[in-house]
Motif scaffolding. Structure first.
Motif, mmCIF file in Angstrom:
data_model
loop_
_atom_site.group_PDB
_atom_site.id
_atom_site.type_symbol
_atom_site.label_atom_id
_atom_site.label_comp_id
_atom_site.label_asym_id
_atom_site.label_seq_id
_atom_site.Cartn_x
_atom_site.Cartn_y
_atom_site.Cartn_z
ATOM 1 N N THR A 205 14.285 -22.019 -5.878
ATOM 2 C CA THR A 205 14.141 -23.666 -4.739
ATOM 3 C C THR A 205 15.726 -24.295 -5.014
ATOM 4 O OG1 THR A 205 14.273 -24.648 -6.989
ATOM 5 C CG2 THR A 205 11.913 -23.559 -5.777
ATOM 6 N N PRO A 206 15.659 -25.090 -3.973
ATOM 7 C CA PRO A 206 16.528 -26.504 -4.402
ATOM 8 C C PRO A 206 17.810 -26.988 -5.788
ATOM 9 C CG PRO A 206 15.453 -27.112 -2.721
ATOM 10 C CD PRO A 206 14.742 -25.795 -3.289
ATOM 11 N N SER A 207 15.906 -26.395 -7.112
ATOM 12 C CA SER A 207 16.293 -26.567 -8.065
ATOM 13 C C SER A 207 17.414 -25.608 -8.576
ATOM 14 C CB SER A 207 15.124 -27.292 -8.825
ATOM 15 O OG SER A 207 14.108 -26.354 -9.021
ATOM 16 N N GLY A 208 17.443 -24.706 -7.944
ATOM 17 C CA GLY A 208 17.995 -23.211 -8.911
ATOM 18 C C GLY A 208 16.412 -22.778 -9.226
ATOM 19 N N ARG A 209 15.030 -22.748 -9.109
ATOM 20 C CA ARG A 209 14.153 -21.851 -10.455
ATOM 21 C C ARG A 209 14.303 -20.946 -8.938
ATOM 22 N NH1 ARG A 209 11.015 -23.996 -13.853
ATOM 23 N NH2 ARG A 209 11.971 -25.619 -14.271
ATOM 24 N N GLU A 210 14.252 -19.562 -9.574
ATOM 25 C CA GLU A 210 13.517 -18.771 -8.924
ATOM 26 C C GLU A 210 12.405 -17.981 -8.553
ATOM 27 O OE1 GLU A 210 15.187 -13.915 -7.801
ATOM 28 O OE2 GLU A 210 15.115 -14.516 -9.871
ATOM 29 N N TYR A 211 11.687 -17.577 -7.542
ATOM 30 C CA TYR A 211 10.182 -17.234 -6.627
ATOM 31 C C TYR A 211 10.388 -16.679 -6.019
ATOM 32 C CZ TYR A 211 9.034 -22.151 -8.524
ATOM 33 O OH TYR A 211 7.971 -23.076 -9.590
ATOM 34 N N VAL A 212 8.375 -15.773 -6.368
ATOM 35 C CA VAL A 212 9.116 -14.391 -5.189
ATOM 36 C C VAL A 212 7.829 -14.688 -4.378
ATOM 37 C CG1 VAL A 212 9.972 -12.996 -6.881
ATOM 38 C CG2 VAL A 212 7.486 -12.831 -6.929
ATOM 39 N N ILE A 213 7.514 -14.438 -3.617
ATOM 40 C CA ILE A 213 6.154 -13.979 -2.317
ATOM 41 C C ILE A 213 6.043 -12.687 -2.185
ATOM 42 C CG2 ILE A 213 7.073 -14.667 -0.425
ATOM 43 C CD1 ILE A 213 4.911 -16.474 0.090
ATOM 44 N N VAL A 214 4.729 -12.319 -2.118
ATOM 45 C CA VAL A 214 3.797 -11.205 -1.658
ATOM 46 C C VAL A 214 4.214 -10.839 -0.240
ATOM 47 C CG1 VAL A 214 2.150 -9.376 -1.991
ATOM 48 C CG2 VAL A 214 2.780 -10.418 -3.858
ATOM 49 N N VAL A 215 4.668 -9.781 0.467
ATOM 50 C CA VAL A 215 5.212 -10.013 1.758
ATOM 51 C C VAL A 215 4.402 -8.215 2.698
ATOM 52 C CG1 VAL A 215 6.290 -11.328 2.299
ATOM 53 C CG2 VAL A 215 7.105 -9.622 1.485
ATOM 54 N N GLY A 216 3.619 -8.502 4.223
ATOM 55 C CA GLY A 216 2.751 -7.130 4.299
ATOM 56 C C GLY A 216 3.686 -6.809 5.098
ATOM 57 N N GLY A 217 3.525 -5.404 6.138
ATOM 58 C CA GLY A 217 3.863 -5.337 6.613
ATOM 59 C C GLY A 217 3.475 -5.124 7.920
ATOM 60 N N ASP A 218 3.587 -4.007 9.312
ATOM 61 C CA ASP A 218 3.991 -4.232 10.249
ATOM 62 C C ASP A 218 1.809 -3.558 10.170
ATOM 63 O OD1 ASP A 218 3.245 -3.222 13.434
ATOM 64 O OD2 ASP A 218 5.036 -2.598 13.516
ATOM 65 N N GLN A 219 1.687 -4.781 10.829
ATOM 66 C CA GLN A 219 -0.223 -4.431 11.373
ATOM 67 C C GLN A 219 -0.426 -3.767 12.611
ATOM 68 O OE1 GLN A 219 -2.678 -5.463 9.046
ATOM 69 N NE2 GLN A 219 -0.482 -5.365 7.686
ATOM 70 N N GLN A 220 0.754 -3.585 13.440
ATOM 71 C CA GLN A 220 -0.038 -2.482 14.829
ATOM 72 C C GLN A 220 1.084 -0.961 14.555
ATOM 73 O OE1 GLN A 220 -1.762 -5.034 16.485
ATOM 74 N NE2 GLN A 220 -0.645 -6.304 15.230
ATOM 75 N N LEU A 221 1.219 -0.735 13.008
ATOM 76 C CA LEU A 221 1.684 0.690 12.432
ATOM 77 C C LEU A 221 0.564 1.459 13.123
ATOM 78 C CD1 LEU A 221 3.497 0.525 9.516
ATOM 79 C CD2 LEU A 221 4.510 1.097 11.730
ATOM 80 N N PRO A 222 0.550 2.519 13.917
ATOM 81 C CA PRO A 222 -0.399 4.064 14.323
ATOM 82 C C PRO A 222 -1.179 4.166 12.948
ATOM 83 C CG PRO A 222 1.518 4.752 14.532
ATOM 84 C CD PRO A 222 2.045 3.385 14.468
ATOM 85 N N SER A 223 -2.314 4.924 12.932
ATOM 86 C CA SER A 223 -3.292 5.666 12.410
ATOM 87 C C SER A 223 -3.382 6.872 12.727
ATOM 88 C CB SER A 223 -4.609 4.731 11.820
ATOM 89 O OG SER A 223 -5.099 5.581 10.348
ATOM 90 N N ALA A 224 -4.444 7.540 11.909
ATOM 91 C CA ALA A 224 -5.512 8.718 12.357
ATOM 92 C C ALA A 224 -5.928 8.916 13.209
ATOM 93 C CB ALA A 224 -5.630 9.774 11.578
ATOM 94 N N PRO A 225 -5.879 9.724 14.575
ATOM 95 C CA PRO A 225 -6.830 9.242 15.453
ATOM 96 C C PRO A 225 -8.550 8.736 14.985
ATOM 97 C CG PRO A 225 -5.388 11.027 15.978
ATOM 98 C CD PRO A 225 -5.333 11.079 14.792
ATOM 99 N N GLY A 226 -9.686 7.619 16.123
ATOM 100 C CA GLY A 226 -9.988 8.164 15.120
ATOM 101 C C GLY A 226 -11.129 7.557 13.540
#
Length: 262
Positions: free
Chosen positions: A205-226
């Motif tokens: 932040t501008p005040s120098g405080r460090e934060y973190v946020i959880v982030v996801g990944g690519d939802q269009q990645l493939p999976s097993a057929p069916g």
């Protein structure tokens, strides 16, 4: 029919309004729809319940309540505090984004349906997958609006509901495409997107405080057929029957044999 509607995107979410409309049609003349949903977004809360923190319940309309808690809290509040009798059906959603594959393990939408099943009620989680083909539509919930009512009617009638200790509940995902492109509905197992894991993104932040946020990944990645992920990406509505029993029964048998032979 008496129906409880909830979600994890919050009481003001567009997807909740979509599911309420479907629920009113399902309930029919003489039926009733109750909405008990989180006051603010509760995505990613899974099946969490608020054991140690009291929370506010506010009546905001006829048979309509907001809860400063999780989706599972909402189901408990509905069944034990605001409804005069148990519902015949719990509907959770419509989630803005898919709850296919590994997403189901984190989903508050799934958590609410799971709690409904644990309470002995027929329950379904309903989600709308988003991707390049539908994210920019004027109505991104178009496929649920068009096909949702018929799909849920079919599932109520055709699902092999049972009275097992860990009751069956359904995870329904609508595909990331316009309504006209939907291929139909398929029952399928839960998939897994290889390489898709949640991570952490730090920022200062501008005040120098460090934060973190959880982030996801690519939802269009493939999976097993069916599987749900892959069939969704092939424009199918997917239905995955689930239970809260996390036991790996095959591994249990293997381990039992190994321990007996030790």
């Amino acid at each position: 029919m008496r129906i409880l509607v909830t979600n994890d995107d919050g009481i003001n979410a567009a997807g909740l309004a979509v599911l309420e409309e479907i629920a009113r049609s399902l309930a029919g003349t003489g039926g009733a729809v109750w909405t008990v949903a989180p006051a603010i977004e509760q995505s990613g809360t899974g099946h969490c319940v608020s054991y140690i923190t009291p929370f506010l319940v506010t009546e905001i309309g006829k048979r309509r309540f907001s809860v400063q808690g999780t989706p599972a809290d909402c189901v408990l509040v509905a069944l034990n505090h605001v409804m005069d009798a148990k519902p015949d059906l719990v509907l959770s959603g419509v989630n803005r984004g898919n709850n296919a594959g590994e997403n189901t393990l984190y989903s508050g939408t799934i958590g609410a349906a799971m709690e409904g099943a644990l309470q002995g009620i027929r329950s379904m989680a309903v989600s709308q997958y988003f991707g390049p083909a539908n994210r920019g539509l004027e109505n991104p919930f178009e496929s649920v609006n068009r096909h949702g009512l018929q799909c849920l009617q079919d599932l109520i009638q055709k699902t092999p509901w049972d009275g097992a200790d860990y009751r069956l509940f359904l995870n329904v995902n609508f595909p990331p495409c316009p309504a006209d492109a939907v291929m139909g509905m398929r029952a399928c197992p839960q998939g897994f997107r290889q390489g898709l894991v949640f991570g952490i993104k730090p920022f200062t932040t501008p005040s120098g405080r460090e934060y973190v946020i959880v982030v996801g990944g690519d939802q269009q990645l493939p999976s097993a057929p069916g599987t749900d992920v892959q069939l969704n990406q092939e424009n199918w509505i997917t239905v995955t029957p689930m239970r809260a029993d996390l036991t790996d029964h095959h591994a249990t048998r293997q381990l039992a044999e190994a321990l007996d032979g030790a």
